[in-house]
Design a protein around this motif. Structure first.
Motif, PDB file in Angstrom:
ATOM      1  N   THR A  83       7.779  -3.355   1.645  1.00 53.18           N
ATOM      2  CA  THR A  83       6.373  -3.751   1.731  1.00 53.18           C
ATOM      3  C   THR A  83       6.321  -5.171   2.270  1.00 53.18           C
ATOM      4  N   SER A  87       3.378  -8.628  -1.943  1.00 54.08           N
ATOM      5  CA  SER A  87       3.347  -7.690  -3.075  1.00 54.08           C
ATOM      6  C   SER A  87       4.312  -8.125  -4.173  1.00 54.08           C
ATOM      7  N   ASN A 109       5.935   5.447   1.085  1.00 55.78           N
ATOM      8  CA  ASN A 109       5.332   4.891  -0.127  1.00 55.78           C
ATOM      9  C   ASN A 109       6.309   4.974  -1.299  1.00 55.78           C
ATOM     10  N   CYS A 134       3.134  -2.290  -9.281  1.00 55.34           N
ATOM     11  CA  CYS A 134       2.348  -2.652  -8.095  1.00 55.34           C
ATOM     12  C   CYS A 134       2.522  -1.510  -7.096  1.00 55.34           C
ATOM     13  N   VAL A 136       1.808  -0.017  -3.816  1.00 54.99           N
ATOM     14  CA  VAL A 136       1.343  -0.402  -2.477  1.00 54.99           C
ATOM     15  C   VAL A 136       0.978   0.850  -1.678  1.00 54.99           C
ATOM     16  N   ILE A 138       1.119   1.933   1.697  1.00 52.35           N
ATOM     17  CA  ILE A 138       1.742   1.340   2.890  1.00 52.35           C
ATOM     18  C   ILE A 138       1.171   1.919   4.190  1.00 52.35           C
ATOM     19  N   ASP A 162      -2.080  -2.183  -4.566  1.00 50.16           N
ATOM     20  CA  ASP A 162      -2.153  -3.116  -3.439  1.00 50.16           C
ATOM     21  C   ASP A 162      -2.641  -2.323  -2.219  1.00 50.16           C
TER      22      ASP A 162
END
Ligand SMILES: *Cc1c(COP(=O)(O)O)cnc(C)c1O
Length: 376
Positions: A83, A87, A109, A134, A136, A138, A162
């Motif tokens: 990422t 992040s 991901n 967290c 993300v 992506i 995120d």
């Protein structure tokens, strides 16, 4: 050819944006003007959360969320190894420990199985308190939030989504930035919804956290800025940026997401069989921050990059280095295997992509890539 043609977008609604900016200047409320609240209301409604709290950028948004939960020294937060730096950076900034988790080879991901192995390893070690994930989203595609939520519930962890790269994406109609206990996004110019500078936002349904976040972003204010009840930050969204975002928002919703999906589909039609094209899960809609292909190995990628360069076609490697190999995280302990990330860093390549890209340009990118691959 441009990697992301922001000027094409501007020219389309130039007078609307110009008017909005000049209006803001003449109204004179450069910080905290009416446009900021209007934007927050608009975005909260669009995402489907009770609260939207705007802030200075997507990095601050992540940090503020972690601060609102009181996450700090001795706490572990699980984050994908693949990422953008923010992040994980923000986890370290608040004093907590980022625990790197591998990603899925197809969606890129966070891999739920790797996540669970990392959580188990941290618990078994018994040194850090496992606090949050967290998650993300992506390159524009939402993470596997159903599986991630199950793990979060099993181990009593918060989910911080995120959504910096994925604003406008959804899973079966449920919008990105509604999957986290707190979710964040970025309005950096090149993100799916970008302003003309830095900007970010935080989303949550929780009244208490919303109040804390609104305090934290203005120096930990109590009754006002000169009554300070906690240590916070200075992280507000400028009124001009809010005005720009409001001016852009209609087109973003009305056709930009649909048009960028058309560009992505066309790339996939042309490139399928030659390279590994991006995989979007059934029921998922990507807002396509990036169209990222995978090549066979680093040599093939270098050959493709060189061929594109010769044709003046910009392409970018997002990301060339796993987070656990960044100097800033030297000495970080590995709690799970990170092999997929390591491979991806050698094989991924992001192509020019924006809603205003025409078919001639898409074909020229695809043909250049195919020729470079077939040459070998
Ligand atoms: C861009 C980005 C951020 C940070 O956003 P800024 O507004 O640039 O601070 C955070 N996370 C991810 C995944 C990003 O791509």
């Amino acid at each position: 050819m441009q990697f992301r043609d922001l000027n094409a977008q501007y020219m389309k609604i130039k007078s609307k944006i110009d008017d909005a900016v000049f209006e803001t200047i003449s109204e004179g409320h450069y910080i905290g003007g009416r446009q900021v609240k209007e934007l927050e209301d608009t975005l909260a409604k669009y995402v489907g959360t009770k609260h939207c709290i705007s802030c200075a950028n997507g990095t601050d948004a992540l940090q503020l969320a972690l601060m609102a939960w009181g996450i700090g020294a001795g706490d572990a937060v699980f984050v994908p190894d693949f990422t953008f730096f923010s992040s994980a950076e923000t986890i370290a900034v608040v004093g907590a420990t980022p625990i790197f988790v591998d990603v899925e080879d197809d969606t890129i991901n966070m891999c739920p199985a790797s996540l669970e192995r990392a959580v188990e390893a941290v618990l078994e070690e018994g040194v850090l308190n496992a606090k949050a994930i967290c998650a993300v989203d992506i390159f524009g595609q939402p993470a596997g939030h159903e599986a991630i939520r199950e793990i979060a519930e099993k181990y009593k962890l918060y989910v911080l989504e995120d959504g910096a790269q994925s604003f406008g994406g959804n899973i079966n109609g449920r919008m990105v930035c509604s999957f986290g206990d707190i979710s964040t996004t970025s309005f950096f110019p090149a993100k799916p919804l970008g302003c003309y500078g830095d900007g970010g936002a935080i989303f949550t349904d929780n009244d208490e956290w919303a109040e804390i976040l609104n305090s934290l972003k203005v120096h930990g204010k109590g009754l006002n800025k000169y009554d300070n009840v906690r240590i916070g930050m200075n992280s507000r969204l400028d009124t001009i940026q809010a005005a720009v975002l409001l001016a852009k928002f209609d087109n973003f919703v009305r056709y930009e997401i649909a048009d960028i999906n058309k560009v992505a589909r066309r790339y996939t039609e042309l490139l399928k069989g030659y390279v590994k094209t991006p995989v979007v899960r059934d029921g998922y809609t990507s807002s396509w921050a990036q169209y990222t292909i995978q090549l066979k190995d680093i040599e093939e990628r270098t050959r493709v990059i060189d061929a594109l360069k010769k044709e003046n076609i910009p392409a970018m490697v997002y990301y060339p280095k796993p987070l656990h190999k960044q100097d800033a995280f030297v000495g970080a302990k590995k709690y799970t295997e990170l092999e997929v990330t390591e491979k991806l860093c050698d094989t991924v390549l992001s192509l020019p992509l924006h809603p205003y890209m025409n078919d001639t340009d898409i074909e020229s990118v695809a043909n250049t890539i195919i020729a470079a691959i077939e040459q070998n």
